[in-house]
Design a protein around this motif. Structure first.
Motif, short mmCIF file in Angstrom:
data_model
loop_
_atom_site.label_atom_id
_atom_site.label_comp_id
_atom_site.label_asym_id
_atom_site.label_seq_id
_atom_site.Cartn_x
_atom_site.Cartn_y
_atom_site.Cartn_z
N SER A 68 0.89 -1.05 -0.05
CA SER A 68 -0.22 -0.17 -0.11
C SER A 68 1.11 1.38 0.10
O SER A 68 1.60 1.58 0.80
N PRO A 69 0.82 1.89 -0.95
CA PRO A 69 1.62 3.53 -1.06
C PRO A 69 1.42 4.04 0.16
O PRO A 69 2.51 4.85 0.50
N VAL A 94 -6.22 -7.16 1.51
CA VAL A 94 -6.05 -5.92 0.39
C VAL A 94 -7.32 -5.85 -0.01
O VAL A 94 -7.42 -4.72 -0.65
N LYS A 99 -12.81 -6.66 5.98
CA LYS A 99 -11.84 -6.44 6.95
C LYS A 99 -12.33 -6.46 8.31
O LYS A 99 -12.50 -5.40 8.71
N TYR A 112 -15.20 2.55 7.91
CA TYR A 112 -13.82 3.28 7.06
C TYR A 112 -13.08 1.80 6.91
O TYR A 112 -12.74 1.03 7.79
N ARG A 113 -12.82 1.82 5.39
CA ARG A 113 -12.27 0.36 5.21
C ARG A 113 -10.69 0.71 4.43
O ARG A 113 -10.03 -0.13 4.05
N LYS A 114 -10.23 2.16 4.50
CA LYS A 114 -9.01 2.28 3.72
C LYS A 114 -8.02 2.06 4.25
O LYS A 114 -7.94 1.84 5.82
N THR A 115 -6.80 2.10 3.66
CA THR A 115 -5.46 1.42 4.32
C THR A 115 -4.38 2.93 4.09
O THR A 115 -4.53 3.27 3.14
N ASP A 173 -7.09 7.69 7.79
CA ASP A 173 -6.35 8.64 6.90
C ASP A 173 -5.02 8.77 7.12
O ASP A 173 -4.50 9.39 8.21
N SER A 174 -3.79 8.66 6.06
CA SER A 174 -2.61 9.15 6.27
C SER A 174 -2.35 10.60 6.57
O SER A 174 -1.47 10.80 7.21
N GLN A 175 -3.17 11.41 6.10
CA GLN A 175 -3.09 12.89 6.47
C GLN A 175 -2.97 12.93 7.98
O GLN A 175 -2.24 13.88 8.57
N PHE A 232 -0.99 9.44 -7.24
CA PHE A 232 -1.28 8.30 -6.74
C PHE A 232 -2.20 7.41 -7.82
O PHE A 232 -1.95 6.26 -8.17
N ARG A 266 -12.29 -2.96 -6.14
CA ARG A 266 -11.79 -1.48 -6.46
C ARG A 266 -12.75 -0.87 -7.14
O ARG A 266 -12.86 0.45 -7.17
N PHE A 323 -15.01 0.02 -4.72
CA PHE A 323 -14.30 1.14 -3.72
C PHE A 323 -14.26 2.51 -4.25
O PHE A 323 -14.39 3.60 -3.84
N1 GSH Z 1 -6.70 9.64 1.83
C1 GSH Z 1 -6.35 8.17 2.15
C2 GSH Z 1 -6.13 7.37 1.01
C3 GSH Z 1 -5.86 5.93 1.22
C4 GSH Z 1 -6.01 4.93 0.16
O1 GSH Z 1 -6.88 5.15 -0.91
N2 GSH Z 1 -5.37 3.61 0.18
C5 GSH Z 1 -5.54 2.93 -0.52
C6 GSH Z 1 -4.61 1.81 -0.46
S1 GSH Z 1 -3.07 2.66 -0.55
C7 GSH Z 1 -6.62 1.95 -0.20
O2 GSH Z 1 -7.30 2.15 1.07
N3 GSH Z 1 -7.34 0.98 -1.02
C8 GSH Z 1 -8.29 0.18 -0.57
C9 GSH Z 1 -8.00 -0.86 0.41
O3 GSH Z 1 -7.02 -0.80 1.11
O4 GSH Z 1 -9.01 -1.61 0.96
C10 GSH Z 1 -5.18 8.42 3.05
O5 GSH Z 1 -4.29 9.51 2.92
O6 GSH Z 1 -4.94 7.52 3.88
#
Ligand code: GSH
Length: 305
Positions: free
Chosen positions: A12-13, A36, A40, A50-53, A65-67, A102, A125, A128
């Motif tokens: 994950s970037p 991935v 989850k 919230y499901r993001k990584t 959120d990484s911010q 990104f 995705r 997503f």
């Molecule tokens: N704005 C978010 C973006 C996070 C994001 O889009 N992460 C990607 C992976 S790098 C993600 O969540 N992909 C879907 C998932 O992992 O379920 C942040 O800064 O954390």
């Protein structure tokens, strides 16, 4: 033992940005590996949907959120700072770099190396992103994605023209970590000279310097152990009204908080604290009891529930 728990996965970037942030600050942290794709369950038990990584957990406080994760790391561990050249410009550069690079970098991988994607990935995705993912259209988009990346990478490359080591001077800042992770993603998947990076030698040397920051000290934790940590802890958040809230929101109100771009799953809870850059809501889960979930304001929609 460390209190810092990062829920993430290696490829994950946005997690790479946070891992480097932990490295820059020389921190020890526990790594919980996320699936991935959905479901989850042990993550959404913490976040409320919230499901993001990535997601950062410290006790019963969950930072989405990484911010906001970077903001909280800076608040708790101010030295060395993510802001050696001050706030504002670093945050704005980080926002611009991520928002513009990104998604094209990810699009190139999805189109060119579908064989590395796990089963069900593109369907996941599509949900997503809310967009239909058509492999032929993805392939056709690659030339434009390369053009877009090249233009934005050129701006980064130009920032380094005077021989500075990092985007804002001699020390790495938040801007470097944010601008780097799509570069890392391309290099990771297509090699160190991946197009369109090959045209930017200064950017390539800069990327080596950022990579050298490392990830700090990582140990492993299971997602069940992370739930145990949340259950045993009490949040540090306390009711804090925002006198300047543009629409007069107050602690105690029930609100939803939802990302405005992808992964738009609303999280519902009781507003505890809010301000220009953070909102905190309290919620309960049968598995873990009460937790406070923290979100950034830029990029998130707060609505009455
Ligand atoms: N704005 C978010 C973006 C996070 C994001 O889009 N992460 C990607 C992976 S790098 C993600 O969540 N992909 C879907 C998932 O992992 O379920 C942040 O800064 O954390």
């Amino acid at each position: 033992m460390t209190d810092i728990i990062l829920h993430h996965y290696d490829t994950s970037p946005y997690s790479e940005k946070v891992r480097l942030g932990l490295g820059l600050k020389g921190l020890a942290w526990a790594s919980v590996e996320l699936p991935v794709i959905m479901p989850k369950p042990n993550l959404t038990a913490l976040t409320g949907g919230y499901r993001k990584t990535p997601v950062l957990q410290i006790g019963a406080d969950i930072y989405c959120d990484s911010q906001l994760i970077m903001r909280e790391l800076e608040r708790r561990y101010p030295t060395p700072s993510f802001y050696p050249a001050g706030h504002g410009a670093a945050d704005a550069l980080a926002w611009w770099a991520e928002k513009t690079t990104f998604s094209p970098a990810a699009g190139i991988l999805f189109a060119k190396r579908p064989e590395v994607l796990p089963e069900g990935f593109l369907e996941d995705r599509a949900k997503f992103s809310g967009r239909n993912i058509d492999p032929a259209a993805m392939k056709a988009a690659v030339p434009n994605l390369l053009d877009q990346l090249r233009a934005h990478f050129d701006w980064l490359n130009q920032m380094l023209t005077d021989g500075r080591s990092f985007l804002q001077g001699s020390a790495a800042s938040l801007a470097d970590l944010a601008a780097y992770h799509p570069v890392w993603f391309l290099q990771h998947n297509f090699g160190p000279l991946a197009a369109p990076l090959d045209g930017f030698p200064r950017l390539l040397s800069w990327a080596e310097r950022v990579a050298a920051i490392g990830h700090g000290r990582r140990s492993l934790m299971t997602s069940e152990q992370a739930l145990d940590v949340a259950r045993a802890a009490t949040s540090i958040a306390s009711a804090t009204p925002d006198p300047q809230d543009p629409v007069g929101r107050k602690p105690g109100q029930t609100v939803t908080v939802t990302p405005d771009d992808t992964g738009r799953d609303p999280v519902i809870g009781e507003l505890v604290a809010s301000g220009v850059h953070e909102i905190v809501i309290r919620r309960s889960d049968s598995a873990i009891g009460e937790v406070c979930v923290h979100f950034p304001r830029a990029g998130f929609v707060v609505a009455p529930a």
